[in-house]
Design an enzyme around this catalytic site. Structure first.
Site, PDB file in Angstrom:
ATOM      1  N   MET A 201     -11.953   7.954  -3.445  1.00  0.00           N
ATOM      2  CA  MET A 201     -12.740   6.980  -4.220  1.00  0.00           C
ATOM      3  C   MET A 201     -14.205   7.186  -3.837  1.00  0.00           C
ATOM      4  SD  MET A 201     -10.062   3.842  -3.870  1.00  0.00           S
ATOM      5  CE  MET A 201      -9.205   4.597  -2.514  1.00  0.00           C
TER       6      MET A 201
ATOM      7  N   ASP B  52      -6.640   6.488   1.803  1.00  0.00           N
ATOM      8  CA  ASP B  52      -7.691   5.989   0.913  1.00  0.00           C
ATOM      9  C   ASP B  52      -9.071   6.253   1.484  1.00  0.00           C
ATOM     10  OD1 ASP B  52      -6.251   4.669  -1.321  1.00  0.00           O
ATOM     11  OD2 ASP B  52      -5.370   3.492   0.304  1.00  0.00           O
TER      12      ASP B  52
ATOM     13  N   HIS C  11      -0.538   8.244   1.883  1.00  0.00           N
ATOM     14  CA  HIS C  11      -1.625   8.083   0.914  1.00  0.00           C
ATOM     15  C   HIS C  11      -2.828   7.567   1.699  1.00  0.00           C
ATOM     16  CE1 HIS C  11      -3.335   6.912  -3.080  1.00  0.00           C
ATOM     17  NE2 HIS C  11      -3.837   5.890  -2.408  1.00  0.00           N
TER      18      HIS C  11
ATOM     19  N   ASP D  46      -0.814   2.933  -8.116  1.00  0.00           N
ATOM     20  CA  ASP D  46      -1.436   2.518  -6.851  1.00  0.00           C
ATOM     21  C   ASP D  46      -2.154   1.191  -7.050  1.00  0.00           C
ATOM     22  OD1 ASP D  46      -2.669   2.367  -4.384  1.00  0.00           O
ATOM     23  OD2 ASP D  46      -4.140   3.948  -4.789  1.00  0.00           O
ATOM     24  N   GLY D  47      -1.730   0.197  -6.272  1.00  0.00           N
ATOM     25  CA  GLY D  47      -2.395  -1.102  -6.289  1.00  0.00           C
ATOM     26  C   GLY D  47      -1.434  -2.230  -6.624  1.00  0.00           C
TER      27      GLY D  47
ATOM     28  N   MET E 218     -12.983   5.994   0.931  1.00  0.00           N
ATOM     29  CA  MET E 218     -13.973   5.255   0.125  1.00  0.00           C
ATOM     30  C   MET E 218     -15.362   5.483   0.706  1.00  0.00           C
ATOM     31  SD  MET E 218     -12.031   1.634  -0.372  1.00  0.00           S
ATOM     32  CE  MET E 218     -10.259   1.525  -0.664  1.00  0.00           C
TER      33      MET E 218
ATOM     34  N   SER F  81       0.255   3.367   1.636  1.00  0.00           N
ATOM     35  CA  SER F  81      -1.181   3.428   1.902  1.00  0.00           C
ATOM     36  C   SER F  81      -1.428   2.753   3.240  1.00  0.00           C
ATOM     37  CB  SER F  81      -1.935   2.688   0.797  1.00  0.00           C
ATOM     38  OG  SER F  81      -3.195   2.277   1.286  1.00  0.00           O
TER      39      SER F  81
ATOM     40  N   HIS G 107      -6.789   9.938  -1.437  1.00  0.00           N
ATOM     41  CA  HIS G 107      -7.218   9.280  -2.674  1.00  0.00           C
ATOM     42  C   HIS G 107      -8.729   9.115  -2.559  1.00  0.00           C
ATOM     43  CE1 HIS G 107      -7.109   5.362  -5.290  1.00  0.00           C
ATOM     44  NE2 HIS G 107      -7.785   6.332  -5.861  1.00  0.00           N
TER      45      HIS G 107
ATOM     46  N   MET H 273      -4.426   3.774 -11.714  1.00  0.00           N
ATOM     47  CA  MET H 273      -4.734   2.648 -10.822  1.00  0.00           C
ATOM     48  C   MET H 273      -4.229   1.351 -11.442  1.00  0.00           C
ATOM     49  SD  MET H 273      -6.014   3.695  -8.041  1.00  0.00           S
ATOM     50  CE  MET H 273      -6.434   2.117  -7.301  1.00  0.00           C
TER      51      MET H 273
HETATM   52  O1  LIG Z   1      -6.447   2.712  -3.530  1.00  0.00           O
HETATM   53  C1  LIG Z   1      -6.232   1.620  -3.054  1.00  0.00           C
HETATM   54  C2  LIG Z   1      -7.230   0.526  -3.228  1.00  0.00           C
HETATM   55  O2  LIG Z   1      -8.294   0.979  -3.972  1.00  0.00           O
HETATM   56  C3  LIG Z   1      -4.994   1.402  -2.207  1.00  0.00           C
HETATM   57  O3  LIG Z   1      -4.249   2.591  -2.158  1.00  0.00           O
HETATM   58  C4  LIG Z   1      -4.123   0.295  -2.734  1.00  0.00           C
HETATM   59  O4  LIG Z   1      -4.834  -0.853  -2.979  1.00  0.00           O
HETATM   60  C5  LIG Z   1      -2.917   0.051  -1.862  1.00  0.00           C
HETATM   61  O5  LIG Z   1      -2.858  -1.191  -1.332  1.00  0.00           O
HETATM   62  P1  LIG Z   1      -2.000  -2.398  -1.960  1.00  0.00           P
HETATM   63  O6  LIG Z   1      -0.605  -1.896  -2.206  1.00  0.00           O
HETATM   64  O7  LIG Z   1      -2.087  -3.447  -0.914  1.00  0.00           O
HETATM   65  O8  LIG Z   1      -2.670  -2.794  -3.243  1.00  0.00           O
HETATM   66 FE   LIG Z   2      -5.203   4.408  -3.067  1.00  0.00          FE
END
Ligand SMILES: O=C(CO)[C@H](O)[C@H](O)COP(=O)(O)O
Ligand SMILES: [Fe+2]
Length: 238
Positions: A88, A54, A52, A191-192, A56, A27, A86, A157
């Site tokens: 959001m 993101d 990826h 993811d996250g 938002m 990401s 992605h 997530m």
């Molecule tokens: O969708 C996301 C946040 O909403 C990001 O893709 C995700 O947080 C990636 O970052 P990290 O690996 O630092 O958590």
């Molecule tokens: Fe993401």
């Protein structure tokens, strides 16, 4: 008369994605976004299988990033890599056409704000993109069962969406395991908060598409960081 059908330059890459195999998608959220092209190219040169991205909207999540105009510029500079957005966003249907026009390969959207999920899935497919279904940590996994057959991937997530650099939620792993047990050939993405310390949990539960932001971006050796993630997943893939 023979009709020539124009070739998608990423056709082989896209058709290879239909099997359960390990895919690492960094990401770029916490990278130097003023240098988006170089950061993205560097990640691909370091072994990333896809990017990826993101997106938002400040409504579905309390943060704002970028939209289709930026993705389109990046695509112009990087014509061949697999792009996943992605989404959001509160109204995923609204951005399907612009993202397809930006040559996005996979449109992954959150089902939570959507009234008619099958309609959004159909529109994404009609626009030529693959479909990813994403759920937030508080959404039970069985909510997506009825849509899985028509999706290319499910994203579980492992943080509350909105920000990079958060702590990995280990208690999301039963969702991944439930999906893997019930859908052996499904592409399951996490993811996250995924990095060297948490990848084994994800891989063991059955995730095969791995998003990693800060753990890769902040690592002095990005090649090594990506290779560590890949080795862990490959260990568990049968
Ligand atoms: O969708 C996301 C946040 O909403 C990001 O893709 C995700 O947080 C990636 O970052 P990290 O690996 O630092 O958590
Ligand atoms: Fe993401």
């Amino acid at each position: 008369m023979k009709i020539e059908i124009s070739q998608n330059p990423r056709k082989d890459l896209v058709s290879n994605m239909s099997h359960v195999k390990c895919m690492i998608g960094p990401s770029i959220l916490n990278s130097d976004l003023s240098n988006l092209y170089n950061e993205s190219q560097n990640l691909l040169d370091s072994g990333a299988d896809y990017l990826h991205l993101d997106v938002m909207d400040g409504t579905f999540v309390p943060n704002l990033t970028f939209g289709h105009p930026v993705v389109k510029c990046l695509r112009n500079k990087i014509p061949k890599a697999f792009f996943e957005t992605h989404m959001m966003v509160q109204n995923p249907e609204q951005w399907i056409e612009p993202m397809a026009d930006a040559n996005v390969d996979q449109y992954t959207f959150h089902i939570e704000p959507v009234n008619n999920v099958p309609q959004v899935i159909r529109k994404i497919k009609e626009s030529g993109m693959k479909v990813g279904l994403a759920i937030k940590p508080k959404t039970p996994v069985d909510v997506i069962s009825e849509y899985i057959e028509s999706a290319d991937l499910v994203l579980i997530m492992t943080v509350e969406p909105g920000f990079g650099g958060q702590k990995f939620m280990q208690d999301m792993m039963p969702k991944v395991k439930w999906l893997r047990d019930n859908y052996p050939t499904l592409n399951i993405e996490v993811d996250g908060g995924v990095g060297a310390n948490t990848i084994d949990d994800c891989a063991k539960a059955g995730a095969n598409w791995i998003v990693s932001g800060t753990a890769v971006i902040n690592c002095p050796d990005r090649k090594q960081a990506i290779s560590t993630l890949k080795s862990s997943v490959q260990k568990y893939l049968s």
